[in-house]
Scaffold this motif. Sequence first.
Motif, PDB file in Angstrom:
ATOM      1  N   LYS A  74       4.588   2.176   6.264  1.00 44.26           N
ATOM      2  CA  LYS A  74       3.940   0.978   5.737  1.00 44.26           C
ATOM      3  C   LYS A  74       4.081  -0.172   6.719  1.00 44.26           C
ATOM      4  O   LYS A  74       3.115  -0.884   7.003  1.00 44.26           O
ATOM      5  N   GLN A 129       5.495   4.253  -4.874  1.00 45.25           N
ATOM      6  CA  GLN A 129       5.183   3.099  -5.715  1.00 45.25           C
ATOM      7  C   GLN A 129       6.323   2.787  -6.683  1.00 45.25           C
ATOM      8  O   GLN A 129       6.495   1.654  -7.107  1.00 45.25           O
ATOM      9  N   THR A 162       0.847  -1.185   0.000  1.00 46.81           N
ATOM     10  CA  THR A 162       0.000   0.000   0.000  1.00 46.81           C
ATOM     11  C   THR A 162       0.885   1.238   0.000  1.00 46.81           C
ATOM     12  O   THR A 162       1.990   1.202   0.552  1.00 46.81           O
ATOM     13  N   GLY A 163       0.418   2.295  -0.626  1.00 50.32           N
ATOM     14  CA  GLY A 163       1.197   3.524  -0.617  1.00 50.32           C
ATOM     15  C   GLY A 163       0.782   4.487  -1.706  1.00 50.32           C
ATOM     16  O   GLY A 163      -0.183   4.258  -2.431  1.00 50.32           O
ATOM     17  N   SER A 164       1.554   5.546  -1.815  1.00 47.64           N
ATOM     18  CA  SER A 164       1.278   6.587  -2.803  1.00 47.64           C
ATOM     19  C   SER A 164       2.099   6.341  -4.071  1.00 47.64           C
ATOM     20  O   SER A 164       3.033   5.539  -4.075  1.00 47.64           O
ATOM     21  N   SER A 165       1.752   7.062  -5.114  1.00 51.88           N
ATOM     22  CA  SER A 165       2.459   6.876  -6.380  1.00 51.88           C
ATOM     23  C   SER A 165       3.933   7.263  -6.277  1.00 51.88           C
ATOM     24  O   SER A 165       4.751   6.738  -7.023  1.00 51.88           O
ATOM     25  N   TRP A 184      -5.038  -4.495  -8.537  1.00 48.68           N
ATOM     26  CA  TRP A 184      -4.862  -3.112  -8.090  1.00 48.68           C
ATOM     27  C   TRP A 184      -6.185  -2.577  -7.593  1.00 48.68           C
ATOM     28  O   TRP A 184      -7.230  -2.748  -8.228  1.00 48.68           O
ATOM     29  N   TRP A 206      -6.587   3.590  -3.960  1.00 52.21           N
ATOM     30  CA  TRP A 206      -6.540   3.997  -2.567  1.00 52.21           C
ATOM     31  C   TRP A 206      -7.653   4.982  -2.253  1.00 52.21           C
ATOM     32  O   TRP A 206      -7.955   5.880  -3.033  1.00 52.21           O
ATOM     33  N   GLU A 253      -9.164   2.056   3.037  1.00 52.13           N
ATOM     34  CA  GLU A 253      -7.758   1.744   3.325  1.00 52.13           C
ATOM     35  C   GLU A 253      -7.588   0.587   4.305  1.00 52.13           C
ATOM     36  O   GLU A 253      -6.877  -0.379   4.013  1.00 52.13           O
ATOM     37  N   SER A 297      -3.137   1.660  -4.095  1.00 54.49           N
ATOM     38  CA  SER A 297      -2.443   2.934  -4.311  1.00 54.49           C
ATOM     39  C   SER A 297      -3.306   3.892  -5.125  1.00 54.49           C
ATOM     40  O   SER A 297      -4.390   3.530  -5.566  1.00 54.49           O
ATOM     41  N   ASP A 298      -2.758   5.080  -5.355  1.00 59.05           N
ATOM     42  CA  ASP A 298      -3.510   6.102  -6.082  1.00 59.05           C
ATOM     43  C   ASP A 298      -3.330   6.030  -7.598  1.00 59.05           C
ATOM     44  O   ASP A 298      -3.949   6.815  -8.316  1.00 59.05           O
TER      45      ASP A 298
END
Length: 174
Positions: free
Chosen positions: A116, A43, A37-40, A81, A84, A89, A68-69
């Motif tokens: 994370k 990523q 999980t996380g942001s771009s 995929w 997010w 979440e 993710s976004d």
Amino acid sequence: ARQFNPQVTVVPTSVDTERFQVVARNSTCERIVVGWTGSSTSQTYLEAFAPMLRELLARYPIELRVHSDREPNLPGVPCIWRRWSAETEVEEIRQFDIGLMPMPDEEWAKGKCAMKALLYMSLGIPAVCSAVGANCEVIQHGENGMLAYTTEEWLNSLGTLIEDAALRARLGQA
């Protein structure tokens, strides 16, 4: 910072324990779910691990999930995929059996927090993290998670957890 001012305080990263709580799992997935999980922005770290992920998927019948976004760019790596959102979440991460936190051994990554890992751990999910920066302060290898540096260490740590449900449970509880 202390070389310039002795009055420095480190405020550790925290998790909202009202939202992130361990609950009894009712997994509907027949395969082990390895997730990230996380942001771009972070990523790109996951995407750089695509060769290791391809090898992992060649060795084990797992399901890889990315939360993710933006859709991940993982050539040759089948994954599920999920976009997010704050609303989903916790439930999305709860579906992971093992959480991933790969990072390069670079100055920028060394300054990142272990968010994370903390999110996975707060939900009772064992984390496998790069042996970089704050991860080395949060994770005691084999006690409350796994640390990996080389591709072989990543594959060994993940393989051990994939094959050993009791170890996943013990590390998740720790």
